[in-house]
Design an enzyme around this catalytic site. Structure first.
Site, PDB file in Angstrom:
ATOM      1  CG  HIS A   1       3.779   4.974   9.136  1.00  0.00           C
ATOM      2  ND1 HIS A   1       3.033   4.021   8.465  1.00  0.00           N
ATOM      3  CD2 HIS A   1       4.167   5.864   8.186  1.00  0.00           C
ATOM      4  CE1 HIS A   1       2.973   4.333   7.172  1.00  0.00           C
ATOM      5  NE2 HIS A   1       3.652   5.455   6.977  1.00  0.00           N
TER       6      HIS A   1
ATOM      7  CB  CYS B   1       3.248  10.410   1.133  1.00  0.00           C
ATOM      8  SG  CYS B   1       1.547  11.023   1.221  1.00  0.00           S
TER       9      CYS B   1
ATOM     10  NE  ARG C   1      -1.084   2.569   2.810  1.00  0.00           N
ATOM     11  CZ  ARG C   1      -0.533   3.701   3.206  1.00  0.00           C
ATOM     12  NH1 ARG C   1      -0.516   4.757   2.406  1.00  0.00           N
ATOM     13  NH2 ARG C   1       0.037   3.798   4.392  1.00  0.00           N
ATOM     14  CG  ASP C   2       3.181   4.400   2.953  1.00  0.00           C
ATOM     15  OD1 ASP C   2       3.293   5.234   2.048  1.00  0.00           O
ATOM     16  OD2 ASP C   2       3.298   4.693   4.157  1.00  0.00           O
TER      17      ASP C   2
ATOM     18  CG  HIS D   1       7.517   7.744   5.096  1.00  0.00           C
ATOM     19  ND1 HIS D   1       7.322   7.240   3.830  1.00  0.00           N
ATOM     20  CD2 HIS D   1       6.336   7.609   5.743  1.00  0.00           C
ATOM     21  CE1 HIS D   1       6.069   6.832   3.722  1.00  0.00           C
ATOM     22  NE2 HIS D   1       5.443   7.038   4.868  1.00  0.00           N
TER      23      HIS D   1
HETATM   24  P1  HMG Z   1     -13.040  14.404  -2.169  1.00  0.00           P
HETATM   25  O1  HMG Z   1     -12.899  14.852  -3.584  1.00  0.00           O
HETATM   26  O2  HMG Z   1     -13.061  15.450  -1.098  1.00  0.00           O
HETATM   27  O3  HMG Z   1     -14.324  13.477  -2.015  1.00  0.00           O
HETATM   28  O4  HMG Z   1     -11.897  13.359  -1.855  1.00  0.00           O
HETATM   29  P2  HMG Z   1     -15.829  13.693  -2.363  1.00  0.00           P
HETATM   30  O5  HMG Z   1     -16.610  12.946  -1.341  1.00  0.00           O
HETATM   31  O6  HMG Z   1     -16.129  15.154  -2.599  1.00  0.00           O
HETATM   32  O7  HMG Z   1     -15.991  12.910  -3.758  1.00  0.00           O
HETATM   33  C1  HMG Z   1     -15.414  13.368  -4.982  1.00  0.00           C
HETATM   34  C2  HMG Z   1     -15.299  12.233  -5.959  1.00  0.00           C
HETATM   35  O8  HMG Z   1     -14.471  11.183  -5.441  1.00  0.00           O
HETATM   36  C3  HMG Z   1     -16.635  11.558  -6.257  1.00  0.00           C
HETATM   37  O9  HMG Z   1     -16.556  11.030  -7.570  1.00  0.00           O
HETATM   38  C4  HMG Z   1     -16.643  10.407  -5.291  1.00  0.00           C
HETATM   39  O10 HMG Z   1     -17.462   9.355  -5.689  1.00  0.00           O
HETATM   40  C5  HMG Z   1     -15.177   9.969  -5.315  1.00  0.00           C
HETATM   41  P3  HMG Z   1     -17.123  11.832  -8.855  1.00  0.00           P
HETATM   42  O11 HMG Z   1     -18.566  12.060  -8.513  1.00  0.00           O
HETATM   43  O12 HMG Z   1     -16.344  13.099  -8.958  1.00  0.00           O
HETATM   44  O13 HMG Z   1     -16.871  10.875  -9.977  1.00  0.00           O
HETATM   45  N1  HMG Z   1     -14.768   9.307  -4.067  1.00  0.00           N
HETATM   46  C6  HMG Z   1     -14.247   8.064  -3.991  1.00  0.00           C
HETATM   47  N2  HMG Z   1     -13.971   7.153  -4.937  1.00  0.00           N
HETATM   48  C7  HMG Z   1     -13.461   5.977  -4.506  1.00  0.00           C
HETATM   49  N3  HMG Z   1     -13.183   5.695  -3.220  1.00  0.00           N
HETATM   50  C8  HMG Z   1     -13.450   6.590  -2.258  1.00  0.00           C
HETATM   51  C9  HMG Z   1     -14.008   7.838  -2.636  1.00  0.00           C
HETATM   52  N4  HMG Z   1     -14.373   8.932  -1.943  1.00  0.00           N
HETATM   53  C10 HMG Z   1     -14.839   9.810  -2.826  1.00  0.00           C
HETATM   54  N5  HMG Z   1     -13.186   6.296  -0.985  1.00  0.00           N
HETATM   55  C11 HMG Z   1     -10.792  11.579  -0.700  1.00  0.00           C
HETATM   56  C12 HMG Z   1     -11.717  12.796  -0.578  1.00  0.00           C
HETATM   57  C13 HMG Z   1     -10.321  11.203   0.687  1.00  0.00           C
HETATM   58  C14 HMG Z   1     -11.567  10.448  -1.317  1.00  0.00           C
HETATM   59  C15 HMG Z   1      -9.613  11.963  -1.615  1.00  0.00           C
HETATM   60  O14 HMG Z   1      -9.025  13.125  -1.100  1.00  0.00           O
HETATM   61  C16 HMG Z   1      -8.584  10.892  -1.741  1.00  0.00           C
HETATM   62  O15 HMG Z   1      -8.842   9.817  -2.269  1.00  0.00           O
HETATM   63  N6  HMG Z   1      -7.350  11.171  -1.303  1.00  0.00           N
HETATM   64  C17 HMG Z   1      -6.246  10.233  -1.425  1.00  0.00           C
HETATM   65  C18 HMG Z   1      -5.586  10.117  -0.100  1.00  0.00           C
HETATM   66  C19 HMG Z   1      -4.512   9.047  -0.139  1.00  0.00           C
HETATM   67  O16 HMG Z   1      -4.733   7.931  -0.574  1.00  0.00           O
HETATM   68  N7  HMG Z   1      -3.311   9.415   0.348  1.00  0.00           N
HETATM   69  C20 HMG Z   1      -2.248   8.487   0.478  1.00  0.00           C
HETATM   70  C21 HMG Z   1      -2.503   7.527   1.620  1.00  0.00           C
HETATM   71  S1  HMG Z   1      -2.245   8.265   3.232  1.00  0.00           S
HETATM   72  C22 HMG Z   1      -0.554   8.064   3.499  1.00  0.00           C
HETATM   73  O17 HMG Z   1       0.157   7.609   2.648  1.00  0.00           O
HETATM   74  C23 HMG Z   1      -0.026   8.419   4.864  1.00  0.00           C
HETATM   75  C24 HMG Z   1       0.248   7.202   5.756  1.00  0.00           C
HETATM   76  O18 HMG Z   1       1.149   6.298   5.126  1.00  0.00           O
HETATM   77  C25 HMG Z   1       0.865   7.678   7.080  1.00  0.00           C
HETATM   78  C26 HMG Z   1       2.037   8.628   6.814  1.00  0.00           C
HETATM   79  O19 HMG Z   1       3.069   8.210   6.292  1.00  0.00           O
HETATM   80  O20 HMG Z   1       1.835   9.808   7.105  1.00  0.00           O
HETATM   81  C27 HMG Z   1      -1.046   6.441   6.090  1.00  0.00           C
HETATM   82 MG    MG Z   2       3.239   6.530   5.072  1.00  0.00          MG
END
Ligand code: HMG
Ligand code: MG
Length: 305
Positions: free
Chosen positions: A211, A244, A19-20, A213
């Protein structure tokens, strides 16, 4: 600071490479390769694997094959498969794939929360609450990630109080475990200990993990500093995969192989077979056409050659 003389005897590593790690790959990775990676990781003794995320495919196209990957895995008893779910839409899709654990991911930095999940910290907690309730009602464990726990690419240094605040809010909605994340790998041991302490004010020792990096090469030092507090769970990434998408320049998580070497060298058990783990890392790096990012893997492979 409550540092211990006696470090934990056993540590659990949560493998987050699929995933990450792979969420940050520029090139497309076949779902079959992701599934094979998970199979190799569980064969190497990993008992916690973060498989994928149910986020918007427009934001993170690399994870668009989430359902296919979850369906492709032959599950091994004793292994816990987790997935990221930022909102109800993500939870609903994830639930159909029967994860053992879900992860809601918030941040200690407002700016990062906006960039990563398009909402404020307060709004994120409001979005997570029904997800947590639904998962717990279904008997699924809920973990929370607190990004930018020591530093933020947009706001700079982050005070431990802000980690404490997010931990308190997560505890308040029923999140059962929190991971303190140094998203951009800037933290040094005392800062990381302070961030962990802030989370420990709201969670028991067994329910706080690290966690880290490894952008600045501090991750192993931060693992050791966490062990000194009694923290015995870490998220790590095979061959150091990752980064990320919303933290420019951030490199992968600390390599699982390197943490295993550190722990085994200190007499701390993990249940992981290092040789099999190195093979898993080589498999995915060869599929990506990249050199192995684990120093331990590189050293042991060079010795064998
Ligand atoms: P948004 O645009 O604010 O959401 O995104 P929305 O509710 O307004 O919806 C907009 C569109 O997205 C709609 O589709 C929804 O259906 C769709 P449209 O009508 O435009 O076709 N949608 C989704 N589709 C699939 N799955 C969903 C979903 N939700 C809405 N769950 C959202 C909000 C959170 C979805 C967006 O900002 C997003 O996907 N962000 C990606 C975040 C991400 O994956 N980041 C990386 C992981 S976190 C990380 O790596 C950190 C970690 O490792 C710890 C660290 O190291 O810090 C964990
Ligand atoms: Mg991370």
């Amino acid at each position: 600071m409550r540092t211990l003389n006696h470090l934990p005897d056993r540590v659990t590593l949560v493998e987050v490479g699929p995933r990450d790690g792979l969420q940050n790959e520029k090139q497309a990775v076949a779902a079959a390769d992701k599934v094979e990676l998970v199979h190799r990781l569980q064969a190497a003794g990993l008992t916690e694997i973060e498989v994928t995320s149910f986020v918007s495919p427009k934001w993170v196209p690399q994870m668009a094959d989430n359902t296919e990957v979850m369906a492709g895995i032959t599950r091994q008893p004793g292994v816990r498969y987790s997935v990221l779910t930022p909102n109800l839409k993500g939870w609903e899709a994830a639930a159909l794939t029967r994860p053992d654990e879900i992860v809601v991911f918030g941040a200690a930095s407002e700016a990062f929360s906006q960039r990563n999940i398009n909402c404020s910290i307060t709004e994120s907690i409001e979005r997570f609450a029904p997800v947590v309730a639904a998962a717990r009602a279904a008997g699924i464990k809920v973990r929370g990630a607190i990004s930018c726990a020591v530093g933020c690419p947009y706001e700079g240094e982050i005070a431990p109080e802000r980690v404490g605040l997010v931990a308190r809010l997560m505890a308040g909605i029923g999140v059962q475990h929190v991971g303190v994340a140094d998203t951009i790998g800037v933290g040094t041991p005392r800062q990381v200990q302070a961030a962990l302490e802030a989370a420990l004010a709201h969670y028991p020792l067994a329910e706080v993990s690290g966690h880290f990096h490894d952008t600045y090469g501090m991750a192993l030092a931060n693992v050791l500093a966490s062990l000194e507090l009694g923290i015995a769970r870490f998220d790590t990434s095979v061959s150091g995969l990752g980064g990320c998408p919303y933290a420019k320049g951030a490199t992968g998580n600390v390599a699982t192989e390197d943490v295993v070497w550190l722990l085994h060298g200190m007499g701390i058990s993990t249940g992981i077979d290092l040789d099999a783990l190195i093979d898993a890392g080589q498999f995915i790096r060869q599929a990506l056409g990249q050199p192995n990012g684990s120093r331990v893997a590189r050293a042991l492979l060079a010795k064998k050659a």
